[in-house]
Enzyme design. Structure first.
Site, PDB file in Angstrom:
ATOM      1  N   ASP A 182      16.393  -9.125   5.288  1.00  0.00           N
ATOM      2  CA  ASP A 182      16.295  -8.328   4.059  1.00  0.00           C
ATOM      3  C   ASP A 182      17.043  -7.004   4.222  1.00  0.00           C
ATOM      4  O   ASP A 182      16.534  -5.944   3.850  1.00  0.00           O
ATOM      5  CB  ASP A 182      14.821  -8.095   3.702  1.00  0.00           C
ATOM      6  CG  ASP A 182      14.637  -7.584   2.275  1.00  0.00           C
ATOM      7  OD1 ASP A 182      15.569  -7.745   1.459  1.00  0.00           O
ATOM      8  OD2 ASP A 182      13.580  -7.008   1.986  1.00  0.00           O
ATOM      9  N   GLY A 212       0.848  -1.188   0.000  1.00  0.00           N
ATOM     10  CA  GLY A 212       0.000   0.000   0.000  1.00  0.00           C
ATOM     11  C   GLY A 212       0.876   1.227   0.000  1.00  0.00           C
ATOM     12  O   GLY A 212       1.959   1.198  -0.581  1.00  0.00           O
ATOM     13  N   ARG A 213       0.440   2.309   0.686  1.00  0.00           N
ATOM     14  CA  ARG A 213       1.284   3.506   0.633  1.00  0.00           C
ATOM     15  C   ARG A 213       1.732   3.928   2.022  1.00  0.00           C
ATOM     16  O   ARG A 213       1.160   3.506   3.025  1.00  0.00           O
ATOM     17  CB  ARG A 213       0.542   4.618  -0.103  1.00  0.00           C
ATOM     18  CG  ARG A 213      -0.756   4.997   0.548  1.00  0.00           C
ATOM     19  CD  ARG A 213      -1.879   5.253  -0.454  1.00  0.00           C
ATOM     20  NE  ARG A 213      -3.078   4.771   0.208  1.00  0.00           N
ATOM     21  CZ  ARG A 213      -4.097   5.544   0.584  1.00  0.00           C
ATOM     22  NH1 ARG A 213      -4.128   6.804   0.271  1.00  0.00           N
ATOM     23  NH2 ARG A 213      -5.104   5.044   1.266  1.00  0.00           N
ATOM     24  N   VAL A 214       2.726   4.786   2.042  1.00  0.00           N
ATOM     25  CA  VAL A 214       3.211   5.363   3.299  1.00  0.00           C
ATOM     26  C   VAL A 214       2.995   6.865   3.210  1.00  0.00           C
ATOM     27  O   VAL A 214       3.430   7.510   2.253  1.00  0.00           O
ATOM     28  CB  VAL A 214       4.714   5.064   3.524  1.00  0.00           C
ATOM     29  CG1 VAL A 214       5.178   5.663   4.847  1.00  0.00           C
ATOM     30  CG2 VAL A 214       4.983   3.571   3.497  1.00  0.00           C
ATOM     31  N   LYS A 230       1.931   3.775   7.523  1.00  0.00           N
ATOM     32  CA  LYS A 230       1.771   2.766   6.464  1.00  0.00           C
ATOM     33  C   LYS A 230       0.304   2.436   6.389  1.00  0.00           C
ATOM     34  O   LYS A 230      -0.302   2.071   7.405  1.00  0.00           O
ATOM     35  CB  LYS A 230       2.522   1.479   6.865  1.00  0.00           C
ATOM     36  CG  LYS A 230       3.809   1.275   6.159  1.00  0.00           C
ATOM     37  CD  LYS A 230       4.327  -0.121   6.451  1.00  0.00           C
ATOM     38  CE  LYS A 230       5.781  -0.207   6.046  1.00  0.00           C
ATOM     39  NZ  LYS A 230       6.336  -1.532   6.245  1.00  0.00           N
TER      40      LYS A 230
HETATM   41  C1  6Z2 Z   1       9.499   6.403   7.687  1.00  0.00           C
HETATM   42  C2  6Z2 Z   1       8.435   3.471   5.753  1.00  0.00           C
HETATM   43  C3  6Z2 Z   1      11.100   9.009   3.988  1.00  0.00           C
HETATM   44  C4  6Z2 Z   1      11.114   8.122   2.972  1.00  0.00           C
HETATM   45  C5  6Z2 Z   1      11.386  10.327   3.671  1.00  0.00           C
HETATM   46  C6  6Z2 Z   1       8.529   4.034   7.142  1.00  0.00           C
HETATM   47  N1  6Z2 Z   1       9.876   6.585   4.961  1.00  0.00           N
HETATM   48  N2  6Z2 Z   1      10.058   7.511   7.150  1.00  0.00           N
HETATM   49  C7  6Z2 Z   1      10.242   7.593   5.791  1.00  0.00           C
HETATM   50  C8  6Z2 Z   1       9.331   5.504   5.495  1.00  0.00           C
HETATM   51  C9  6Z2 Z   1       9.125   5.373   6.859  1.00  0.00           C
HETATM   52  N3  6Z2 Z   1      10.787   8.697   5.308  1.00  0.00           N
HETATM   53  N4  6Z2 Z   1      11.702  10.710   2.463  1.00  0.00           N
HETATM   54  C10 6Z2 Z   1      11.723   9.812   1.457  1.00  0.00           C
HETATM   55  C11 6Z2 Z   1      11.422   8.507   1.685  1.00  0.00           C
HETATM   56  N5  6Z2 Z   1       8.917   4.384   4.864  1.00  0.00           N
HETATM   57  C12 6Z2 Z   1       9.418   3.196   7.979  1.00  0.00           C
HETATM   58  C13 6Z2 Z   1       7.136   4.127   7.752  1.00  0.00           C
HETATM   59  O1  6Z2 Z   1       8.005   2.358   5.451  1.00  0.00           O
HETATM   60  C14 6Z2 Z   1       9.023   4.099   3.437  1.00  0.00           C
HETATM   61  C15 6Z2 Z   1      10.473   3.839   3.160  1.00  0.00           C
HETATM   62  C16 6Z2 Z   1      11.125   2.890   3.938  1.00  0.00           C
HETATM   63  C17 6Z2 Z   1      12.471   2.629   3.699  1.00  0.00           C
HETATM   64  C18 6Z2 Z   1      13.123   3.318   2.726  1.00  0.00           C
HETATM   65  C19 6Z2 Z   1      12.457   4.285   1.957  1.00  0.00           C
HETATM   66  C20 6Z2 Z   1      11.136   4.535   2.202  1.00  0.00           C
HETATM   67  C21 6Z2 Z   1       8.368   5.151   2.547  1.00  0.00           C
HETATM   68  F1  6Z2 Z   1      14.403   3.067   2.537  1.00  0.00           F
END
Ligand code: 6Z2
Length: 446
Positions: free
Chosen positions: A144, A30-32, A47
């Site tokens: 992973d 899904g999306r975050v 999430k």
């Molecule tokens: C928390 C998640 C973000 C990602 C900021 C969780 N992504 N914070 C961020 C997250 C999370 N910040 N700028 C660009 C991308 N994601 C842990 C909730 O699942 C996703 C995620 C996770 C790991 C990554 C990249 C994105 C969107 F390496």
């Protein structure tokens, strides 16, 4: 803003604590989205998992991933692991409220900067290791680890994310599932062999360190089978020896048993000439050898026996410096024959057992109940099988002298079986005593 409309169930009430913002990313699930926790003004990443989509796609595996991740992350509090604050369930969706990391993926960071300076790589690596060590100490393997799952915050600190493929380790139990990105996968994982757990994360950490310092991957190929070939390093060398006219099984056997012959000499020459000459502190040729006793105990309570101490019949004494260590006892005998030998040994020791599966038993033993001369089995008690309840009943013996343990026979590779004994309950020293008597019965120890 897209707060879900809908029925006023408790989940929807809880969601009112958040104001939703932009989407950070999309995953298979899904999306975050980034959101603000209204009571504190803190930013969080949420999430959003659509129940219907999860069900229609691959119900069991998707849901299982979410359950795993939430179960594990909920309990973890560590500066280098993404925090999970709450899980809100509504009829249509599951909202997993997590720590928000401002910057982004370590992967993008490496791609942007190319290889990193050693100081910076060291800092990242130490933080990754500290988070991974925390997982392992708490019996969780991530499975992973890769820069795409590592977030870097505004202060340049690493946060480990995505525990969707992680697993909880159980003492003495092995894992087999092949998962994660192939570039970061350990040889035992790509070969479909058994692994205890932490070692596969350690391998991935090594690949990450390489990527940090070099800006490229140590093993890479567009063709997955070729990539796997590269990861199983010594496999290639064996193939080369096979091409010289030696039989593969024979080469592997001789290497394993450190037999010196034409095939093994060719193997060592090829592999030494392929790899760079070790130098510096890691290649110190005057390093003191580490001495191990013949049979040891793994800190997690698993019994360690050096390879070559095979049972029941073919016991081959080896020089200590030549022993290769494995967990448990290895045998090439037929599994049914191995089980028969095991049960005979257990019977002689007055162990009672409950069969869980053909190669798995829960056992009960009272310290001091065995007859050192092995004469007690003629007590008219030839059936040692007990039902579930009687495993917890102590009759003649003191409950304090009771040891519960589990026995499991694993198939490791073609025609190789590995026996594992795992203590469930009771004093560790009594368990060790049981192991010693058991090994003596099998003729491994004398
Ligand atoms: C928390 C998640 C973000 C990602 C900021 C969780 N992504 N914070 C961020 C997250 C999370 N910040 N700028 C660009 C991308 N994601 C842990 C909730 O699942 C996703 C995620 C996770 C790991 C990554 C990249 C994105 C969107 F390496």
């Amino acid at each position: 803003m897209d707060r879900p409309q809908g029925r006023d169930s408790s989940g929807d009430m809880l969601l009112q604590n958040y104001r939703f913002g932009k989407t950070l990313g999309h995953g298979s699930f899904g999306r975050v989205k980034v959101a603000e926790h209204l009571l504190t003004g803190s930013k969080v990443a949420i999430k959003i998992l659509n129940r219907r989509r999860m069900k229609s796609r691959n119900k069991s595996s998707e849901e299982e991933k979410v359950r795993r991740e939430t179960k594990i992350c909920r309990l973890f509090v560590h500066p280098h692991i993404i925090r999970l604050y709450e899980v809100i369930e509504t009829q249509a969706e599951i909202y997993v409220v997590m720590e928000y990391v401002k910057s982004g993926e370590l992967f993008d960071y490496i791609v942007e900067k190319g290889k990193l300076q050693e100081d910076e790589a060291r800092k990242f690596f130490q933080q990754i290791i500290s988070g991974v060590e925390y997982c392992h100490r708490n019996m969780v393997v991530h499975r992973d680890l890769k820069p795409e799952n590592l977030l870097v915050d505004a202060r340049g600190n690493v946060k480990i994310a995505d525990f969707g493929l992680s697993n909880v380790m159980r003492d003495g139990h092995f894992l087999k599932t092949s998962c994660g990105s192939p570039n970061y996968a350990a040889p035992e994982v790509v070969s479909g062999n058994l692994y205890a757990g932490p070692e596969v994360d350690v391998w991935s950490c090594g690949v990450i360190l390489y990527a940090l310092l070099c800006g490229t991957l140590p093993f890479d190929d567009e063709n997955i089978p070729n990539l796997f070939k590269k990861i199983r390093i010594d496999e290639d060398v064996i193939q080369e020896v096979v091409r010289m006219g030696f039989e593969k099984q024979h080469v592997v056997e001789c290497l394993r048993n450190r037999i010196q012959n034409d095939a093994t000499v060719a193997y060592y020459l090829l592999s030494d000439n392929q790899s760079p000459v070790p130098s510096g502190y890691l290649g110190d040729q005057f390093q003191e050898p580490i001495e191990y006793g013949p049979v040891g105990m793994h800190p997690n309570g698993t019994l360690n026996v050096p390879d070559g101490h095979q049972f029941p019949q073919d016991l081959r004494p080896q020089l200590m410096s030549e022993t290769k260590w494995v967990i448990g006892l290895q045998s090439a005998a037929h599994p049914r024959e191995i089980m028969t030998q095991i049960l005979l040994a257990l019977q002689k020791l007055n162990v009672r057992w409950k069969t869980i599966g053909p190669y798995n038993m829960k056992c009960l033993w009272y310290h001091g109940s065995h007859n050192p001369k092995g004469m007690s089995s003629s007590h008219g008690q030839d059936n040692h099988c007990v039902n579930n309840e009687s495993l917890t009943i102590c009759n003649d013996y003191n409950a304090q002298s009771m040891v519960k343990f589990e026995i499991q026979l694993y198939k490791t590779e073609a025609d190789k079986y590995l026996l594992d004994l795992q203590r469930i309950q009771g004093p560790a020293f009594f368990f060790l005593d049981l192991c010693a008597h058991f090994l003596m019965q099998l003729g491994v120890l004398n």
